[in-house]
Design an enzyme around this catalytic site. Sequence first.
Site, mmCIF file in Angstrom:
data_model
loop_
_atom_site.group_PDB
_atom_site.id
_atom_site.type_symbol
_atom_site.label_atom_id
_atom_site.label_comp_id
_atom_site.label_asym_id
_atom_site.label_seq_id
_atom_site.Cartn_x
_atom_site.Cartn_y
_atom_site.Cartn_z
ATOM 1 C CB CYS A 3 -0.980 -0.020 1.180
ATOM 2 S SG CYS A 3 -0.209 0.024 2.813
ATOM 3 C CG ASN A 6 4.392 -1.772 5.171
ATOM 4 O OD1 ASN A 6 5.508 -2.097 5.531
ATOM 5 N ND2 ASN A 6 3.418 -2.652 5.082
ATOM 6 C CB CYS A 8 -3.705 1.472 7.140
ATOM 7 S SG CYS A 8 -3.559 2.899 8.248
ATOM 8 N NE ARG A 9 -4.525 1.451 1.855
ATOM 9 C CZ ARG A 9 -4.336 2.214 0.796
ATOM 10 N NH1 ARG A 9 -5.212 2.172 -0.188
ATOM 11 N NH2 ARG A 9 -3.290 3.001 0.702
ATOM 12 C CB SER A 10 0.322 -3.488 2.760
ATOM 13 O OG SER A 10 1.153 -2.557 3.417
ATOM 14 C CG ASP A 119 -5.501 5.553 2.784
ATOM 15 O OD1 ASP A 119 -5.508 5.142 3.971
ATOM 16 O OD2 ASP A 119 -4.608 6.268 2.312
#
Length: 147
Positions: A3, A6, A8-10, A119
């Site tokens: 993301c 690095n 939150c999402r990934s 996001d």
Amino acid sequence: MVCLGNICRSPIAEGILRQKVKDQGLNIETDSAGTSSFHIGEAPDRRMRATAKQNGVDIDDLRARQFVPADFDRFDIIYAMDQSNYNNILSLAESEVEISKVKMILNEIQPGANQAVPDPYYGGDEGFQHVFDLLDEATDVIIEKYG
Ligand code: 4NP
């Protein structure tokens, strides 16, 4: 799993996949990175860590790093969380083989739709659960395909 930050999402994508790999005794290496250098060395966002724990996944040990071209050699599949991440990763690719490794992760549940994992960084807490649910579903498909 890649993301922007690095944090939150990934990392949650990595954490969910890592747990499924471990639970099922599979031999799949998991990792995550950000396309930016903004948060290198940081733990995942505390809201993402809390949502992870509420769903039985622990990502407290993960630390942010930046995607590097050597990742094209280390990994068979590179999942981008959104179109911007996808384009940034592709801009570092140097061959057709490298280009072919990069995929939009939500295409695993909606092939060809190129949907983004939203996001959650600037939004409310509910955004984090939504991200978790999307990536839980996508990683189920990944395990089915490659597990
Ligand atoms: P991520 O979320 O890409 O899912 O880790 C973000 C984290 C930080 C920033 C943007 C997105 N930021 O601009 O600092």
